[in-house]
Design a protein around this motif. Structure first.
Motif, PDB file in Angstrom:
ATOM      1  N   GLY A   1     -91.889   8.994 -98.326  1.00  0.00           N
ATOM      2  CA  GLY A   1     -90.658   9.695 -98.650  1.00  0.00           C
ATOM      3  C   GLY A   1     -90.201  10.603 -97.529  1.00  0.00           C
ATOM      4  N   SER A   2     -91.143  11.352 -96.968  1.00  0.00           N
ATOM      5  CA  SER A   2     -90.735  12.295 -95.926  1.00  0.00           C
ATOM      6  C   SER A   2     -90.291  11.557 -94.665  1.00  0.00           C
ATOM      7  N   GLU A   3     -90.929  10.409 -94.377  1.00  0.00           N
ATOM      8  CA  GLU A   3     -90.486   9.638 -93.209  1.00  0.00           C
ATOM      9  C   GLU A   3     -89.039   9.195 -93.388  1.00  0.00           C
ATOM     10  N   PHE A   4     -88.750   8.729 -94.610  1.00  0.00           N
ATOM     11  CA  PHE A   4     -87.416   8.206 -94.898  1.00  0.00           C
ATOM     12  C   PHE A   4     -86.367   9.312 -94.791  1.00  0.00           C
TER      13      PHE A   4
ATOM     14  N   PHE B   1     -80.204   6.031 -91.915  1.00  0.00           N
ATOM     15  CA  PHE B   1     -80.738   5.227 -93.009  1.00  0.00           C
ATOM     16  C   PHE B   1     -81.583   4.074 -92.473  1.00  0.00           C
ATOM     17  N   ALA B   2     -80.995   3.381 -91.474  1.00  0.00           N
ATOM     18  CA  ALA B   2     -81.720   2.242 -90.898  1.00  0.00           C
ATOM     19  C   ALA B   2     -83.038   2.710 -90.286  1.00  0.00           C
ATOM     20  N   ALA B   3     -82.974   3.851 -89.581  1.00  0.00           N
ATOM     21  CA  ALA B   3     -84.202   4.366 -88.961  1.00  0.00           C
ATOM     22  C   ALA B   3     -85.213   4.756 -90.028  1.00  0.00           C
ATOM     23  N   GLY B   4     -84.712   5.276 -91.150  1.00  0.00           N
ATOM     24  CA  GLY B   4     -85.615   5.632 -92.238  1.00  0.00           C
ATOM     25  C   GLY B   4     -86.338   4.421 -92.786  1.00  0.00           C
ATOM     26  N   VAL B   5     -85.583   3.351 -92.987  1.00  0.00           N
ATOM     27  CA  VAL B   5     -86.208   2.120 -93.471  1.00  0.00           C
ATOM     28  C   VAL B   5     -87.233   1.626 -92.456  1.00  0.00           C
TER      29      VAL B   5
ATOM     30  N   GLU C   1     -83.961   3.208 -83.114  1.00  0.00           N
ATOM     31  CA  GLU C   1     -85.295   3.586 -82.634  1.00  0.00           C
ATOM     32  C   GLU C   1     -85.318   5.044 -82.177  1.00  0.00           C
ATOM     33  N   VAL C   2     -84.215   5.467 -81.537  1.00  0.00           N
ATOM     34  CA  VAL C   2     -84.179   6.844 -81.052  1.00  0.00           C
ATOM     35  C   VAL C   2     -84.209   7.813 -82.225  1.00  0.00           C
TER      36      VAL C   2
END
Lengths: 129, 251
Positions: A59-62, A95-99, B163-164
């Motif tokens: 959760g925290s990563e997302f 959002f994409a980076a979270g996924v 990625e960044v």
């Protein structure tokens, strides 16, 4: 007398040899067992890493990625005076980076504690994995 | 806190000045005191317990050795042999977070890691170390961290920002996780403990009902000890994984 004692000692010295001759092998075996047990223990410990902490980690990563994305967009908007647009775009990127983060850390967790294989699986262990 | 109907679970996180230096706002706070205590306890324990360096260790030396081996295994597992260069760094972080969390479990002690300033500073330190070492070790090749292998060039404009952002989110998630776990745990503990006092003020039936939150408090205390150790472990594991990225920047 001295001679006999000497021979006796050498005899008794020869006797405990079987005790120590295979010492290296025994140490090796014991170490192997120990490291095996340690590995199994560590694996089960990481598998038990509690669902709570796994969930919190994912959760925290997302959420962190979303916040960072939106924050970068907001700052860029302030700088370039481009209204809300960059923030919206960066929110989506966030959002994409979270996924991506979630997928990566889930893969990491699976690698750290591989899901039980068919051999390890106990018979009554059906669908609750 | 004398009024039993007034439960103030936030009070425990208040920072107070113990000694002020001049009027510049620089002061020695209770947070600083417990940070100093944490470092002092770690240093004293590790130094004293390993002083004899006996081949057959006694209990205290054994604990130090186990901590050492635990972190060493963790670092070499996630960052490889080259990562052992960072063993002192990871070990210091692990011990600081662990002991600070454990200090927080002692009644009336201040919990250093319940403030995001502290955890974010630690996470930022990791972040800066990763970036600086990554550039020193790999030069511009470190930027390959943002370019996954085998991705066609026309997707790169989309993938690289993702990625960044993913990379930049690391210190946030690292610090927020630790801080939120500790903060939430301590507040929950305090709220449930407060229920006991509040119910107790109702008389005999109240005391009877107070058994329930008492049981909960005991259970949550045990859970908090688990969380305290686990979060220190997670912090250290993630640190060594990020260091691994600095050493081997390609995914």
């Amino acid at each position: 007398m001295a001679l006999s004692r000497k021979t006796k000692r050498s005899q008794s010295g020869a006797k405990p040899e079987p005790l120590t001759s295979d010492l290296a092998a025994r140490i090796k075996r014991a170490q192997g067992e120990k490291s095996l047990a340690g590995d199994a223990e560590a694996a089960s410990a990481t598998r038990d890493m509690t669902g709570l902490s796994r969930g919190l980690r994912l959760g925290s990563e997302f959420i962190a990625a979303i916040l960072v994305g939106a924050g970068i967009g907001y700052l860029l908007d302030l700088w370039l005076k481009t209204g809300p647009w960059l923030m919206l775009v960066m929110l989506l990127v966030g959002f994409a980076a979270g996924v991506l983060n979630v997928v990566r850390s889930a893969a990491e967790m699976n690698r750290a504690a591989p899901p039980p294989t068919a051999a390890m699986r106990v018979p009554d262990d059906d669908e609750d994995e | 806190m004398a009024d039993p109907n007034k439960v103030d679970p936030i009070h425990q996180f208040q920072i107070t000045d113990l000694v002020s230096f001049g009027n510049g706002g620089v002061s020695f706070t209770n947070s600083a005191l417990f940070m100093a205590l944490t470092v002092g306890v770690i240093g004293l324990y590790l130094l004293l317990s390993t002083q004899k360096r006996s081949i057959v260790p006694n209990r205290t030396q054994l604990v130090s050795e186990m901590l050492y081996e635990f972190v060493a295994k963790m670092v070499s597992d996630s960052a490889g042999k080259a990562g052992m260069k960072f063993f002192p760094f990871v070990f210091s972080l692990f011990m600081f977070v662990l002991v600070a969390n454990m200090f927080g479990m002692i009644p009336f002690f201040f919990t250093v890691t319940s403030h995001i300033v502290i955890t974010f500073a630690l996470a930022l330190l990791v972040f800066v170390v990763v970036i600086v070492y990554g550039f020193i070790k790999n030069g511009p090749k470190f930027l390959k961290l943002f370019v996954p292998a085998g991705v066609p060039a026309y997707v790169l404009p989309i993938v690289v920002p993702i990625e960044v952002v993913s990379f930049l989110s690391r210190p946030i998630s690292l610090s927020v996780r630790l801080f939120a776990n500790i903060l939430a745990g301590h507040i929950t503990l305090k709220v449930f403990a407060g229920f006991i006092v509040t119910l107790g003020s109702l008389g005999f039936l109240g005391w009877l009902g107070a058994i329930l939150p008492l049981v909960m408090t005991v259970a949550i205390t045990a859970l908090e000890f688990l969380v305290a150790a686990l979060q220190a472990y997670v912090f250290a594991v993630l640190t060594s994984m990020y260091i691994n990225d600095a050493i081997h920047p390609s995914h």
